[in-house]
Enzyme design. Sequence first.
Site: not given
Ligand code: PAF
Length: 309
Positions: A34, A40-41
Amino acid sequence: MVAQVVRTAAELRAASALLLAERGGRAQGLVPTMGALHEGHARLAKTAVEQNDVVVASIFVNPLQFGDAVDLDRYPRTLEADVALLEEQGVDLVFAPSVDEVYPGGEPLVRVTAGSLGEKWEGASRPGHFDGALTVVAKLLHYGIPGAGLPPAGAFVSGGGAGLPAYRAYFGQKDAQQLALVRRMVADLNFPVDIVAVPTVRSAEGLALSSRNRFLSDEELEAALVLSRALRLLEARANAHEPLDLDSAQALVASQPLVALDYFDVVDPGTLEPLAENCRKVPFRGEGLALIAAKVGPVRLIDNAPLSS
Ligand code: PAF
């Protein structure tokens, strides 16, 4: 390498099919996010890049999973910085659709329901959250299917058999309940994708990284460390085959005045049902998942630790 930003599902399919063909690719990875990205990402994206020929990351703030319009408005939108972070990890395509692209007719009439697994723990505090999250994950997983369109029905073989590219999607262990639900959805509804779990990234002091940490004051950041300390305590006991003595770990969290504990329990990793016996007086054996959620100042934080003994 420069990541290409695409806004529509049609652009995404065309661009990913082209890249896959150019590279003679055998595997495509999808990293759903999102935005408001952090280390972490970056770990999710890096893992995906290491394991696939083409990697797509999506950035979409999904209105369906917010209970409250204020929270939705407050959610940070940092597209430029997010694209730069993804580019650094080697992501090829950033899919950043509008709300109209994802929900062209407004909110969907038919949705995925998370069932009883989605009603406990986080689901109890955030009714409807997991239905909204699973609904958009289902859509994102379909958008990210490798190739110019959907494979013929029944043609997918996990791991890229039958001449089709492998397809993997990456989720953080930090959102343990979401991960368990996505795994169940993919298994229960036969989605053509392998789900890869990526370990939680922590600050040097142990705090699990989250987009919400930016809303904590210095004092609250310090107080929040009690969550990971309590989890480490359980991990150490599980590793030593001792009783987990969950009560004393809960008392540690309760001793921090800035932290209001919501739940802290040890559950079966698949069903998320509490493991009552194992947690308290008998030496811990087998697999478990310690789940914790608390409000620290104005911010709700979650964390967890897989336990194995
Ligand atoms: O974990 C997240 O960032 C959200 O819940 C996701 C998996 C992108 C769904 O909107």
